[in-house]
Design a protein around this motif. Sequence first.
Motif, PDB file in Angstrom:
ATOM      1  N   LEU A 193       0.857  -1.179   0.000  1.00 42.78           N
ATOM      2  CA  LEU A 193       0.000   0.000   0.000  1.00 42.78           C
ATOM      3  C   LEU A 193       0.893   1.229   0.000  1.00 42.78           C
ATOM      4  N   ARG A 194       0.725   2.078  -0.999  1.00 48.32           N
ATOM      5  CA  ARG A 194       1.617   3.236  -1.138  1.00 48.32           C
ATOM      6  C   ARG A 194       1.222   4.318  -0.156  1.00 48.32           C
ATOM      7  N   ALA A 195       1.975   4.414   0.952  1.00 51.53           N
ATOM      8  CA  ALA A 195       1.674   5.424   1.961  1.00 51.53           C
ATOM      9  C   ALA A 195       2.044   6.795   1.419  1.00 51.53           C
ATOM     10  N   LYS A 196       3.130   6.851   0.691  1.00 51.55           N
ATOM     11  CA  LYS A 196       3.628   8.114   0.147  1.00 51.55           C
ATOM     12  C   LYS A 196       4.301   7.809  -1.181  1.00 51.55           C
ATOM     13  N   ARG A 197       4.253   8.747  -2.094  1.00 52.14           N
ATOM     14  CA  ARG A 197       4.967   8.551  -3.355  1.00 52.14           C
ATOM     15  C   ARG A 197       6.016   9.629  -3.464  1.00 52.14           C
ATOM     16  N   GLN A 198       7.225   9.225  -3.719  1.00 48.66           N
ATOM     17  CA  GLN A 198       8.277  10.219  -3.891  1.00 48.66           C
ATOM     18  C   GLN A 198       8.719  10.250  -5.339  1.00 48.66           C
ATOM     19  N   ASP A 216      -4.833   2.858  -4.051  1.00 51.22           N
ATOM     20  CA  ASP A 216      -3.406   3.180  -3.970  1.00 51.22           C
ATOM     21  C   ASP A 216      -2.487   1.966  -3.898  1.00 51.22           C
ATOM     22  N   THR A 217      -2.785   0.980  -4.710  1.00 51.56           N
ATOM     23  CA  THR A 217      -1.892  -0.177  -4.787  1.00 51.56           C
ATOM     24  C   THR A 217      -1.495  -0.377  -6.236  1.00 51.56           C
ATOM     25  N   GLY A 218      -0.319  -0.948  -6.414  1.00 51.26           N
ATOM     26  CA  GLY A 218       0.107  -1.289  -7.767  1.00 51.26           C
ATOM     27  C   GLY A 218       0.126  -2.796  -7.859  1.00 51.26           C
ATOM     28  N   ASP A 219       1.041  -3.324  -8.672  1.00 51.71           N
ATOM     29  CA  ASP A 219       1.113  -4.777  -8.780  1.00 51.71           C
ATOM     30  C   ASP A 219       2.067  -5.375  -7.753  1.00 51.71           C
ATOM     31  N   PHE A 220       2.759  -4.538  -6.976  1.00 48.73           N
ATOM     32  CA  PHE A 220       3.700  -5.025  -5.966  1.00 48.73           C
ATOM     33  C   PHE A 220       2.930  -5.767  -4.884  1.00 48.73           C
ATOM     34  N   ARG A 221       3.064  -7.074  -4.859  1.00 46.12           N
ATOM     35  CA  ARG A 221       2.311  -7.861  -3.890  1.00 46.12           C
ATOM     36  C   ARG A 221       2.854  -9.272  -3.773  1.00 46.12           C
ATOM     37  N   PRO A 249      -2.870  -5.503   3.690  1.00 42.84           N
ATOM     38  CA  PRO A 249      -1.920  -4.527   3.157  1.00 42.84           C
ATOM     39  C   PRO A 249      -0.636  -4.458   3.971  1.00 42.84           C
ATOM     40  N   VAL A 250       0.443  -4.026   3.337  1.00 47.61           N
ATOM     41  CA  VAL A 250       1.666  -3.662   4.052  1.00 47.61           C
ATOM     42  C   VAL A 250       2.054  -2.295   3.500  1.00 47.61           C
TER      43      VAL A 250
END
Length: 317
Positions: A127-132, A160-165, A198-199
């Motif tokens: 779960l993308r807490a922040k995007r830099q 706010d999730t991508g394929d990273f899982r 989520p993480v």
Amino acid sequence: MPKEETGARCISLVVPLYNEEDVLPQSYERMRAVMEGLPLSYEIVYIDDGSHDRTWHLLEGISRENDRVKGIRFSRNFGHQAAVTAGMDAAKGDALVIIDADLQDPPELIPKMIAKWEEGYEVVYGLRAKRQGESAFKRLTAALYYRVLRAMSAYEIPLDTGDFRLIDRKVADAIGSMREHNRFLRGMAAWAGFSQAPVEYVRHSRAAGQTHYSMKKMLELAKNGVLGFSDKPLTFFAYVGVFAAIVSAIGLLAAAIGACFRSVGLWAIAFWTLALLLGVAIAGIGVLGAYLSRIHDEVRARPLYVIREQSNFDRVE
Ligand code: UDP
Ligand code: MG
């Protein structure tokens, strides 16, 4: 599960690559370091999605020195979702981690994902807490898109999730049995069900190289998400049509009464008749849409259901 068996469990990293010569050596080292620190066996399945640079050459070198590294090379660029699918098809692990090569998805999060998996979750998504390092435009359009998609889709696609899982073998098999061409993996994971957790992580900017997700590829993916997981754009017409037809029918009635008393002209009857016909035509498009949606469903040939567990059935391997 007994302790000694836990050690034998294998995690497959699935890593798509498209012109990643600048980032691959560094990315491989970080993933290897994380995986070797874990009491589990692992493999890294790389898919070279038709790179024009030295990506495949580097990959051959890495796989010569480490036989846990597997490489697949596409004949041309088939796109990120196809690359991940090929990696999932080839991966042998008890759980798969889908991760980008550019280190935007931190490999150091993998142990946390595995811990959640060992707690019993079958899908653990980043779960993308922040995007830099991403433009305000990309952040805004992404935030908006995820929310629209969630509102339209019949399945719970997390925001706010991508394929990273990390996905369990059972989930990988379920997704693997879906052979639809226009793929949207995070929607497919949502469709498959299972228990999901989520993480959180901070999405950093790319370690090196540049994005290969052009605006065109991004729009294509966004379209696949909506069209593959919602039939609302089709059924929308049915509602608009029926609404227009009802309003026009009332208008026509009022105009007809008005014409009897000579308070409105015949033009009003002509107008409302045309409006009514238009409403009926739009509703007709909606009906077509309903059939089209069924055809779409049948040709995709997704499995009818996905089984999580069985009891008192002999499992035939
Ligand atoms: N990628 C791929 N095929 C493509 C585009 C991208 O395999 O046609 C890979 C790329 O090498 C990376 C991942 O997919 O590992 C994500 O792509 P990228 O970082 O360019 O996208 P962004 O993070 O900017 O959305
Ligand atoms: Mg990236």
